[in-house]
Design a protein around this motif. Structure first.
Motif, PDB file in Angstrom:
ATOM      1  N   LEU A  58       0.877  -1.193   0.280  1.00 42.25           N
ATOM      2  CA  LEU A  58       0.042  -0.001  -0.011  1.00 42.25           C
ATOM      3  C   LEU A  58       0.720   1.372   0.291  1.00 42.25           C
ATOM      4  O   LEU A  58       0.878   2.068  -0.838  1.00 42.25           O
ATOM      5  CB  LEU A  58      -0.964   0.394   1.525  1.00 42.25           C
ATOM      6  CG  LEU A  58      -1.704   1.192   1.317  1.00 42.25           C
ATOM      7  CD1 LEU A  58      -2.585   1.643  -0.045  1.00 42.25           C
ATOM      8  CD2 LEU A  58      -2.415   0.510   2.554  1.00 42.25           C
ATOM      9  N   PHE A  59       1.638   1.160   0.617  1.00 47.00           N
ATOM     10  CA  PHE A  59       2.683   2.696   0.663  1.00 47.00           C
ATOM     11  C   PHE A  59       3.240   2.432  -0.828  1.00 47.00           C
ATOM     12  O   PHE A  59       4.012   3.835  -1.269  1.00 47.00           O
ATOM     13  CB  PHE A  59       3.635   2.190   1.686  1.00 47.00           C
ATOM     14  CG  PHE A  59       4.752   3.411   2.302  1.00 47.00           C
ATOM     15  CD1 PHE A  59       3.987   4.231   3.024  1.00 47.00           C
ATOM     16  CD2 PHE A  59       6.013   3.219   1.245  1.00 47.00           C
ATOM     17  CE1 PHE A  59       5.532   5.640   2.910  1.00 47.00           C
ATOM     18  CE2 PHE A  59       6.782   4.607   1.492  1.00 47.00           C
ATOM     19  CZ  PHE A  59       6.734   5.616   2.365  1.00 47.00           C
ATOM     20  N   ALA A  60       3.895   1.455  -1.395  1.00 44.58           N
ATOM     21  CA  ALA A  60       4.717   1.925  -2.402  1.00 44.58           C
ATOM     22  C   ALA A  60       3.444   2.316  -3.583  1.00 44.58           C
ATOM     23  O   ALA A  60       3.801   2.847  -4.280  1.00 44.58           O
ATOM     24  CB  ALA A  60       5.243   0.293  -2.679  1.00 44.58           C
ATOM     25  N   ASP A  61       1.901   1.754  -3.453  1.00 45.05           N
ATOM     26  CA  ASP A  61       1.468   2.072  -4.862  1.00 45.05           C
ATOM     27  C   ASP A  61       1.466   3.526  -3.952  1.00 45.05           C
ATOM     28  O   ASP A  61       1.205   4.744  -5.144  1.00 45.05           O
ATOM     29  CB  ASP A  61       0.129   1.096  -4.616  1.00 45.05           C
ATOM     30  CG  ASP A  61      -1.028   1.964  -4.886  1.00 45.05           C
ATOM     31  OD1 ASP A  61      -0.707   1.647  -6.430  1.00 45.05           O
ATOM     32  OD2 ASP A  61      -1.657   2.525  -4.718  1.00 45.05           O
ATOM     33  N   LEU A  62       0.808   4.620  -3.283  1.00 42.44           N
ATOM     34  CA  LEU A  62       0.851   5.790  -2.588  1.00 42.44           C
ATOM     35  C   LEU A  62       1.480   6.261  -3.013  1.00 42.44           C
ATOM     36  O   LEU A  62       1.707   7.872  -3.755  1.00 42.44           O
ATOM     37  CB  LEU A  62       0.342   5.638  -0.971  1.00 42.44           C
ATOM     38  CG  LEU A  62      -0.770   4.691  -0.441  1.00 42.44           C
ATOM     39  CD1 LEU A  62      -1.008   5.518   0.515  1.00 42.44           C
ATOM     40  CD2 LEU A  62      -2.660   6.079  -1.473  1.00 42.44           C
ATOM     41  N   HIS A  63       3.258   5.491  -2.507  1.00 39.23           N
ATOM     42  CA  HIS A  63       4.180   6.500  -3.110  1.00 39.23           C
ATOM     43  C   HIS A  63       4.158   6.771  -4.367  1.00 39.23           C
ATOM     44  O   HIS A  63       4.858   8.009  -5.542  1.00 39.23           O
ATOM     45  CB  HIS A  63       5.816   6.077  -2.926  1.00 39.23           C
ATOM     46  CG  HIS A  63       6.769   6.696  -2.876  1.00 39.23           C
ATOM     47  ND1 HIS A  63       7.460   6.624  -3.860  1.00 39.23           N
ATOM     48  CD2 HIS A  63       7.485   7.448  -1.676  1.00 39.23           C
ATOM     49  CE1 HIS A  63       8.925   7.624  -3.774  1.00 39.23           C
ATOM     50  NE2 HIS A  63       8.840   8.194  -2.474  1.00 39.23           N
ATOM     51  N   LYS A  64       4.424   5.959  -5.176  1.00 43.24           N
ATOM     52  CA  LYS A  64       4.225   5.849  -6.902  1.00 43.24           C
ATOM     53  C   LYS A  64       3.046   7.170  -7.268  1.00 43.24           C
ATOM     54  O   LYS A  64       3.351   8.349  -8.234  1.00 43.24           O
ATOM     55  CB  LYS A  64       3.953   4.618  -7.227  1.00 43.24           C
ATOM     56  CG  LYS A  64       4.391   5.161  -9.287  1.00 43.24           C
ATOM     57  CD  LYS A  64       3.815   3.733  -9.547  1.00 43.24           C
ATOM     58  CE  LYS A  64       4.206   3.677 -11.118  1.00 43.24           C
ATOM     59  NZ  LYS A  64       4.073   2.154 -11.542  1.00 43.24           N
TER      60      LYS A  64
END
Length: 421
Positions: A336-342
């Motif tokens: 989730l963090f990786a998706d939001l960061h992108k």
């Protein structure tokens, strides 16, 4: 001996020194002394009339063509050397340099074959440069390659092209405003508009040439003042973009963690984020300010609510219960963090100017900055405006007042929309 400028009392000094050196004898009363000296008299061509009729002098004159200054940085240093280095404090950044560019434009040839051989279609740069590419030539004379050149032209600018452009300086700088003219013009501008509580801006500069001294504007290339303003608008917009893009990875990570945490609480409440330790005021404005980076401003009705529900559901069903609690991952290592960061980074880079385009609170907060009313704005808006002002002062040499005035100029003239691709 040397005499600078053969006018006034220097005319008499010239004749006196010339007689002594020509005869090789200096006589005072009854005393004579041999003289073995070199004498130089330096004057402008228009002062030649002051020594007409003295054949012994005119036979010894050598004319040396010295062009007027074509480098804007050097022109500015001349003003600072004459009037004091403090003069820069009366101008918003870049404006004093633009005054020098206006002066120099009168000294350039109308067309540059070397530039046209390089850039066949100057109109593609009409948003940043004049039709005759004078602003580009001045930048090259100063040793700078403008950022607005496209990659194709940048790669085509080889050493041979550069030498051809520089060589044109030999035929320029012999007409237009002289050095003495430019000093007089600058003095007129500075003495009339420099104030302790007011900067000389681009509006001031353009108004000076078009309204205050319209006779000067007639000596400038057609449309050049408008082109200087366009280039200035582009440059300060880049400064704003750079200053708004203040986020580093730590800041992005904190925003994402705070946002994911805040979704588990009702709006209107406060809570301390488990991941960052920051105390959050969870308001609609706060959530929207983060979502502007995650979704952008132009989202369909209801999309924000859908996104919040999707994110909160992903967080509770997988991120927290599976990845963090079972797999012992840090939140920064979750899917989730990786998706939001992108999402965040993409929109941050693509939409860095949207606070100017969409957020009326942001615009008003700029105008109310450093006033009592500024405290009434949402914390997030106050932080964004404060970071912008601070970065402009630290990175680009603005004073706090100057940064605020420049930002208001950007807002009032809708520059973000004017240069939006």
């Amino acid at each position: 001996y040397a005499l600078m400028d053969i006018k006034g009392h220097n005319k008499d000094r010239l004749l006196e020194l010339h007689n002594i050196i020509s005869d090789g004898v200096h006589k005072v009363d009854e005393i004579e002394e041999n003289v073995n000296s070199l004498f130089l008299g330096v004057m402008n061509p228009e002062d030649n009339k002051n020594i007409r009729g003295f054949q012994s002098l005119t036979d010894r004159i050598e004319f040396i063509n010295i062009s007027y200054v074509l480098d804007s940085s050097t022109e500015v240093e001349i003003y600072k050397n004459i009037f004091g280095h403090h003069i820069g404090e009366s101008f918003l950044p870049r404006v004093l340099e633009n005054f020098a560019r206006v002066i120099i434009s009168s000294r350039l040839n109308e067309k540059s074959q070397a530039l046209l051989d390089w850039i066949e279609d100057p109109s593609k740069y009409e948003r940043y440069c004049d039709e005759n590419l004078h602003l580009l030539k001045m930048a090259i004379y100063t040793g700078v390659i403008p950022a607005w050149l496209d990659d194709e032209d940048r790669h085509a600018f080889n050493a041979k092209r550069r030498r051809k452009i520089i060589a044109e300086a030999e035929t320029e700088g012999h007409t237009g405003f002289s050095g003495r003219d430019s000093i007089d013009i600058f003095h007129d501008l500075y003495s009339n508009y420099a104030r302790e509580d007011q900067f000389i801006t681009m509006d001031t500069l353009c108004g000076f040439f078009t309204k205050g001294r319209p006779e000067l504007a007639k000596q400038l290339p057609k449309g050049f003042l408008d082109s200087v303003r366009k280039m200035y608008n582009y440059q300060i917009l880049q400064e704003v973009k750079e200053s708004l893009y203040y986020y580093n990875e730590d800041q992005i990570a904190r925003d994402i963690m705070n946002y994911v945490f805040a979704l588990n609480y009702e709006t209107g409440t406060t809570a301390t984020c488990t991941y960052t330790g920051e105390r959050l005021e969870i308001t609609e404005t706060y959530l929207v300010s983060i979502e502007n980076h995650l979704l952008g401003h132009d989202v369909r009705e209801g999309r924000r609510e859908e996104f919040r529900e999707e994110t909160q559901r992903e967080y509770t069903s997988r991120t927290l219960t599976q990845e963090i609690m079972v797999e012992d991952k840090r939140i920064g290592d979750t899917a989730l963090f990786a998706d939001l960061h992108k999402r965040y980074v993409f929109n941050l880079k693509e939409k860095v100017l949207e606070p100017f385009l969409q957020n009326e609170n942001f615009r008003r907060a700029l105008k109310d900055y450093d006033s009592e009313d500024f405290r009434t704005y949402d914390k997030r808006v106050r932080e964004d405006v404060t970071f912008l002002i601070n970065n402009l002062t630290e990175q680009f040499g603005y004073t706090e007042q100057g940064a605020r005035e420049m930002c208001i100029y950007v807002v009032d003239n809708d520059l973000a929309e004017a240069f939006e691709d």
